[in-house]
Design a protein around this motif. Sequence first.
Motif, PDB file in Angstrom:
ATOM      1  N   ALA A 157       0.840  -1.200   0.000  1.00  0.00           N
ATOM      2  CA  ALA A 157       0.000   0.000   0.000  1.00  0.00           C
ATOM      3  C   ALA A 157       0.877   1.253   0.000  1.00  0.00           C
ATOM      4  O   ALA A 157       0.609   2.206  -0.745  1.00  0.00           O
ATOM      5  N   LEU A 158       1.925   1.242   0.807  1.00  0.00           N
ATOM      6  CA  LEU A 158       2.852   2.385   0.840  1.00  0.00           C
ATOM      7  C   LEU A 158       3.586   2.553  -0.483  1.00  0.00           C
ATOM      8  O   LEU A 158       3.902   3.673  -0.891  1.00  0.00           O
ATOM      9  N   ALA A 159       3.862   1.464  -1.162  1.00  0.00           N
ATOM     10  CA  ALA A 159       4.586   1.531  -2.429  1.00  0.00           C
ATOM     11  C   ALA A 159       3.774   2.265  -3.500  1.00  0.00           C
ATOM     12  O   ALA A 159       4.343   2.950  -4.346  1.00  0.00           O
ATOM     13  N   ILE A 160       2.440   2.123  -3.468  1.00  0.00           N
ATOM     14  CA  ILE A 160       1.632   2.821  -4.476  1.00  0.00           C
ATOM     15  C   ILE A 160       1.037   4.127  -3.959  1.00  0.00           C
ATOM     16  O   ILE A 160       0.593   4.949  -4.752  1.00  0.00           O
ATOM     17  N   ASN A 195       1.504   8.246   1.068  1.00  0.00           N
ATOM     18  CA  ASN A 195       0.806   9.017   2.091  1.00  0.00           C
ATOM     19  C   ASN A 195      -0.227   8.199   2.860  1.00  0.00           C
ATOM     20  O   ASN A 195      -0.869   8.719   3.769  1.00  0.00           O
ATOM     21  N   VAL A 196      -0.406   6.912   2.502  1.00  0.00           N
ATOM     22  CA  VAL A 196      -1.407   6.098   3.179  1.00  0.00           C
ATOM     23  C   VAL A 196      -0.991   5.897   4.638  1.00  0.00           C
ATOM     24  O   VAL A 196       0.183   5.712   4.939  1.00  0.00           O
ATOM     25  N   LEU A 213     -12.237 -18.934   4.917  1.00  0.00           N
ATOM     26  CA  LEU A 213     -12.197 -17.475   4.913  1.00  0.00           C
ATOM     27  C   LEU A 213     -11.202 -17.025   3.853  1.00  0.00           C
ATOM     28  O   LEU A 213     -10.183 -17.682   3.644  1.00  0.00           O
ATOM     29  N   VAL A 214     -11.499 -15.906   3.216  1.00  0.00           N
ATOM     30  CA  VAL A 214     -10.548 -15.243   2.339  1.00  0.00           C
ATOM     31  C   VAL A 214     -10.360 -13.842   2.914  1.00  0.00           C
ATOM     32  O   VAL A 214     -11.334 -13.128   3.155  1.00  0.00           O
ATOM     33  N   MET A 215      -9.106 -13.492   3.178  1.00  0.00           N
ATOM     34  CA  MET A 215      -8.794 -12.169   3.719  1.00  0.00           C
ATOM     35  C   MET A 215      -8.342 -11.261   2.582  1.00  0.00           C
ATOM     36  O   MET A 215      -7.456 -11.632   1.807  1.00  0.00           O
ATOM     37  N   VAL A 216      -8.965 -10.084   2.502  1.00  0.00           N
ATOM     38  CA  VAL A 216      -8.687  -9.126   1.443  1.00  0.00           C
ATOM     39  C   VAL A 216      -8.382  -7.778   2.092  1.00  0.00           C
ATOM     40  O   VAL A 216      -9.110  -7.342   2.994  1.00  0.00           O
ATOM     41  N   PRO A 217      -7.327  -7.097   1.642  1.00  0.00           N
ATOM     42  CA  PRO A 217      -7.031  -5.771   2.200  1.00  0.00           C
ATOM     43  C   PRO A 217      -8.138  -4.769   1.896  1.00  0.00           C
ATOM     44  O   PRO A 217      -8.828  -4.885   0.875  1.00  0.00           O
ATOM     45  N   THR A 218      -8.287  -3.804   2.791  1.00  0.00           N
ATOM     46  CA  THR A 218      -9.197  -2.681   2.561  1.00  0.00           C
ATOM     47  C   THR A 218      -8.437  -1.383   2.773  1.00  0.00           C
ATOM     48  O   THR A 218      -7.422  -1.336   3.472  1.00  0.00           O
ATOM     49  N   LYS A 219      -8.945  -0.341   2.132  1.00  0.00           N
ATOM     50  CA  LYS A 219      -8.365   0.998   2.280  1.00  0.00           C
ATOM     51  C   LYS A 219      -9.512   1.983   2.428  1.00  0.00           C
ATOM     52  O   LYS A 219     -10.460   1.966   1.637  1.00  0.00           O
ATOM     53  N   LYS A 220      -9.431   2.809   3.462  1.00  0.00           N
ATOM     54  CA  LYS A 220     -10.486   3.788   3.724  1.00  0.00           C
ATOM     55  C   LYS A 220     -10.301   4.992   2.816  1.00  0.00           C
ATOM     56  O   LYS A 220      -9.222   5.579   2.745  1.00  0.00           O
ATOM     57  N   GLU A 221     -11.379   5.316   2.110  1.00  0.00           N
ATOM     58  CA  GLU A 221     -11.428   6.513   1.279  1.00  0.00           C
ATOM     59  C   GLU A 221     -12.785   7.154   1.484  1.00  0.00           C
ATOM     60  O   GLU A 221     -13.816   6.473   1.384  1.00  0.00           O
ATOM     61  N   GLU A 266      -4.060   1.535  -9.553  1.00  0.00           N
ATOM     62  CA  GLU A 266      -5.210   2.331  -9.105  1.00  0.00           C
ATOM     63  C   GLU A 266      -5.680   1.890  -7.726  1.00  0.00           C
ATOM     64  O   GLU A 266      -6.261   2.658  -6.995  1.00  0.00           O
ATOM     65  N   GLY A 267      -5.428   0.637  -7.385  1.00  0.00           N
ATOM     66  CA  GLY A 267      -5.607   0.162  -6.028  1.00  0.00           C
ATOM     67  C   GLY A 267      -7.011   0.011  -5.493  1.00  0.00           C
ATOM     68  O   GLY A 267      -7.261  -0.909  -4.759  1.00  0.00           O
ATOM     69  N   LYS A 268      -7.954   0.881  -5.830  1.00  0.00           N
ATOM     70  CA  LYS A 268      -9.223   0.934  -5.106  1.00  0.00           C
ATOM     71  C   LYS A 268     -10.021  -0.361  -5.162  1.00  0.00           C
ATOM     72  O   LYS A 268     -10.345  -0.922  -4.129  1.00  0.00           O
TER      73      LYS A 268
END
Length: 158
Positions: free
Chosen positions: A69-72, A75-76, A108-116, A129-131
């Motif tokens: 996440a930091l690589a793309i 500022n995250v 279970l499948v774990m998937v990253p999330t990002k708050k926007e 694009e990541g989202k």
Amino acid sequence: MTNDSNGIENENSNNSSQLPVTFIQKLVDNYRNNQLALINQKMAMDDAHSIWFDLVTLKNFIAEVEAKALAIDPNVENIDLGIRFYYAAYGQETQQPIPTNYSKKHTLVMVPTKKEEGLNYDFNPLQEEGKALAITGFALAQNHGDLVPPGASIVESY
């Protein structure tokens, strides 16, 4: 003792990692007596009711989410990153490294999330694009812990 927002009595309301044993047991019993019972009856099987992941796997996954996440987005902030747990099931036919006795069982499948903008979106840091998660290709995700059953339930407390 105080009550948290779920009405759970907690001696140390500042520590959100503590739950009363009776509450945990009630949640587990609710699942086993309702959803699991119906699944087992309808599908004529003994479905998994728990899954175990070692700490190394979990910590490595979290570290990978943070690093990618930091690589793309330099500022995250960690407070904006999370993990969504999807309930899932293996297919009739499994492929290595998934054992054949995991066929049709819960996982279970774990998937990253990002708050926007106040919302926790599924997030694929393998895409620029990541989202949203990738529709094709690969997404950063984690799966395949040890299921019970088929594993021995002797190791469980609930």
